[in-house]
Design a protein around this motif. Structure first.
Motif, mmCIF file in Angstrom:
data_model
loop_
_atom_site.group_PDB
_atom_site.id
_atom_site.type_symbol
_atom_site.label_atom_id
_atom_site.label_comp_id
_atom_site.label_asym_id
_atom_site.label_seq_id
_atom_site.Cartn_x
_atom_site.Cartn_y
_atom_site.Cartn_z
ATOM 1 N N ASP A 59 11.527 -26.852 36.897
ATOM 2 C CA ASP A 59 12.766 -26.323 37.462
ATOM 3 C C ASP A 59 13.348 -27.374 38.404
ATOM 4 O O ASP A 59 12.637 -27.908 39.265
ATOM 5 N N CYS A 60 14.643 -27.660 38.245
ATOM 6 C CA CYS A 60 15.243 -28.693 39.087
ATOM 7 C C CYS A 60 16.751 -28.515 39.169
ATOM 8 O O CYS A 60 17.373 -27.884 38.321
ATOM 9 N N THR A 61 17.315 -29.117 40.206
ATOM 10 C CA THR A 61 18.759 -29.159 40.374
ATOM 11 C C THR A 61 19.300 -30.306 39.544
ATOM 12 O O THR A 61 18.768 -31.416 39.569
ATOM 13 N N ILE A 62 20.387 -30.043 38.800
ATOM 14 C CA ILE A 62 21.017 -31.060 37.959
ATOM 15 C C ILE A 62 22.224 -31.672 38.668
ATOM 16 O O ILE A 62 22.508 -32.856 38.540
ATOM 17 N N PHE A 63 22.940 -30.836 39.455
ATOM 18 C CA PHE A 63 24.219 -31.267 40.023
ATOM 19 C C PHE A 63 24.534 -30.393 41.222
ATOM 20 O O PHE A 63 24.238 -29.200 41.217
ATOM 21 N N THR A 79 5.852 -23.287 28.532
ATOM 22 C CA THR A 79 5.275 -24.623 28.655
ATOM 23 C C THR A 79 5.972 -25.551 27.680
ATOM 24 O O THR A 79 5.958 -25.322 26.474
ATOM 25 N N ALA A 80 6.562 -26.597 28.201
ATOM 26 C CA ALA A 80 7.381 -27.512 27.390
ATOM 27 C C ALA A 80 6.562 -28.624 26.750
ATOM 28 O O ALA A 80 7.033 -29.748 26.611
ATOM 29 N N THR A 81 5.356 -28.348 26.319
ATOM 30 C CA THR A 81 4.467 -29.355 25.741
ATOM 31 C C THR A 81 5.194 -30.197 24.697
ATOM 32 O O THR A 81 5.710 -29.665 23.724
ATOM 33 N N SER A 82 5.277 -31.471 24.906
ATOM 34 C CA SER A 82 5.881 -32.499 24.046
ATOM 35 C C SER A 82 7.400 -32.406 23.892
ATOM 36 O O SER A 82 7.992 -33.201 23.181
ATOM 37 N N ALA A 83 8.064 -31.458 24.551
ATOM 38 C CA ALA A 83 9.517 -31.290 24.403
ATOM 39 C C ALA A 83 10.282 -32.466 25.010
ATOM 40 O O ALA A 83 9.991 -32.907 26.114
ATOM 41 N N VAL A 84 11.274 -32.935 24.276
ATOM 42 C CA VAL A 84 12.171 -33.994 24.736
ATOM 43 C C VAL A 84 13.571 -33.646 24.236
ATOM 44 O O VAL A 84 13.740 -33.216 23.090
ATOM 45 N N GLY A 85 14.564 -33.812 25.114
ATOM 46 C CA GLY A 85 15.935 -33.528 24.681
ATOM 47 C C GLY A 85 16.924 -33.714 25.802
ATOM 48 O O GLY A 85 16.636 -34.360 26.819
ATOM 49 N N ASN A 86 18.084 -33.125 25.635
ATOM 50 C CA ASN A 86 19.195 -33.328 26.544
ATOM 51 C C ASN A 86 20.015 -32.042 26.669
ATOM 52 O O ASN A 86 20.192 -31.333 25.684
ATOM 53 N N LEU A 87 20.466 -31.776 27.871
ATOM 54 C CA LEU A 87 21.388 -30.659 28.138
ATOM 55 C C LEU A 87 22.593 -31.213 28.876
ATOM 56 O O LEU A 87 22.452 -32.011 29.792
ATOM 57 N N SER A 88 23.790 -30.790 28.467
ATOM 58 C CA SER A 88 25.018 -31.228 29.134
ATOM 59 C C SER A 88 25.866 -30.017 29.498
ATOM 60 O O SER A 88 26.058 -29.118 28.685
ATOM 61 N N GLY A 102 29.335 -27.149 47.218
ATOM 62 C CA GLY A 102 27.999 -26.864 47.729
ATOM 63 C C GLY A 102 27.117 -26.092 46.764
ATOM 64 O O GLY A 102 25.899 -26.085 46.903
ATOM 65 N N ASP A 103 27.718 -25.415 45.770
ATOM 66 C CA ASP A 103 26.902 -24.752 44.739
ATOM 67 C C ASP A 103 26.242 -25.814 43.874
ATOM 68 O O ASP A 103 26.799 -26.899 43.671
ATOM 69 N N SER A 104 25.082 -25.482 43.338
ATOM 70 C CA SER A 104 24.380 -26.404 42.446
ATOM 71 C C SER A 104 24.264 -25.807 41.055
ATOM 72 O O SER A 104 24.348 -24.590 40.876
ATOM 73 N N ILE A 105 24.069 -26.680 40.078
ATOM 74 C CA ILE A 105 23.705 -26.277 38.722
ATOM 75 C C ILE A 105 22.245 -26.654 38.563
ATOM 76 O O ILE A 105 21.839 -27.771 38.904
ATOM 77 N N ALA A 106 21.454 -25.706 38.064
ATOM 78 C CA ALA A 106 20.012 -25.930 37.985
ATOM 79 C C ALA A 106 19.451 -25.571 36.609
ATOM 80 O O ALA A 106 20.022 -24.765 35.875
ATOM 81 N N TYR A 107 18.321 -26.168 36.309
ATOM 82 C CA TYR A 107 17.553 -25.995 35.069
ATOM 83 C C TYR A 107 16.372 -25.112 35.417
ATOM 84 O O TYR A 107 15.553 -25.471 36.268
ATOM 85 N N ASP A 108 16.294 -23.930 34.799
ATOM 86 C CA ASP A 108 15.234 -22.948 35.060
ATOM 87 C C ASP A 108 14.412 -22.783 33.792
ATOM 88 O O ASP A 108 14.867 -22.197 32.809
ATOM 89 N N ILE A 117 34.280 -33.261 33.459
ATOM 90 C CA ILE A 117 33.163 -33.992 34.049
ATOM 91 C C ILE A 117 31.877 -33.531 33.371
ATOM 92 O O ILE A 117 31.507 -32.366 33.481
ATOM 93 N N PRO A 118 31.199 -34.419 32.644
ATOM 94 C CA PRO A 118 29.931 -34.039 32.035
ATOM 95 C C PRO A 118 28.782 -34.208 33.029
ATOM 96 O O PRO A 118 28.704 -35.210 33.737
ATOM 97 N N VAL A 119 27.941 -33.201 33.093
ATOM 98 C CA VAL A 119 26.745 -33.240 33.929
ATOM 99 C C VAL A 119 25.566 -33.168 32.968
ATOM 100 O O VAL A 119 25.488 -32.238 32.162
ATOM 101 N N THR A 120 24.671 -34.151 33.011
ATOM 102 C CA THR A 120 23.653 -34.272 31.984
ATOM 103 C C THR A 120 22.242 -34.273 32.558
ATOM 104 O O THR A 120 21.984 -34.883 33.595
ATOM 105 N N LEU A 121 21.343 -33.593 31.859
ATOM 106 C CA LEU A 121 19.916 -33.627 32.170
ATOM 107 C C LEU A 121 19.178 -34.065 30.915
ATOM 108 O O LEU A 121 19.279 -33.419 29.872
ATOM 109 N N ASN A 122 18.469 -35.179 31.000
ATOM 110 C CA ASN A 122 17.553 -35.582 29.938
ATOM 111 C C ASN A 122 16.193 -35.024 30.324
ATOM 112 O O ASN A 122 15.629 -35.429 31.338
#
Length: 140
Positions: free
Chosen positions: A37-41, A125-134, A115-121, A25-30
């Motif tokens: 900081d946010c929860t992905i899944f 400063t992500a100035t102009s950053a764009v990408g993807n994490l899976s 009930g556990d989550s996967i999160a992005y920490d 199961i792929p879990v993706t954050l663009n």
């Protein structure tokens, strides 16, 4: 360990060791520069983390900026969660290049309970950053 099982339509599928349907199961954050900081899944059943990969499309320009992907139980702050990998994802890395993160060597770190989550920490400063994490998961 996932196992093969025969499905109701006579085809074959994968079953997690705890039963139920399995498979990867792929879990993706663009992410964008504005992503904080946010929860992905949030897991609906037990899972095992199998891989974490990302791609920088546009490198950040605001100085050092990294992200850690964490396992976060319910009631726990994202920054207090357990890192699923060693090192970090570099948001100011080479544009159009993939980064494969090395998973934690501690097996229990890679097990998600329902009930556990996967999160992005994010750090920096992500100035102009764009990408993807899976994050690739397999039912446990």
């Amino acid at each position: 360990m996932p196992m093969l099982k025969q499905l109701g339509d006579s085809s074959f599928g994968i079953e997690g060791s705890a039963g139920g349907d399995g498979g990867f199961i792929p879990v993706t954050l663009n992410y964008l520069a504005a992503t904080t900081d946010c929860t992905i899944f949030t897991a609906d059943r037990p899972y095992v983390v199998k891989a974490i990969r990302g791609r920088v499309d546009v490198a950040g320009t605001g100085g050092a900026c990294t992200a850690v992907i964490r396992k976060v139980p319910s009631g726990t702050a994202i920054t207090s969660g357990t890192a699923l990998h060693t090192g970090s994802f570099n948001l100011v890395g080479t544009a159009n290049a993939q980064q494969a993160l090395t998973l934690s060597a501690t097996p229990s770190d890679l097990l998600l309970a329902a009930g556990d989550s996967i999160a992005y920490d994010l750090t920096g400063t992500a100035t102009s950053a764009v990408g993807n994490l899976s994050v690739t998961l397999n039912p446990a």
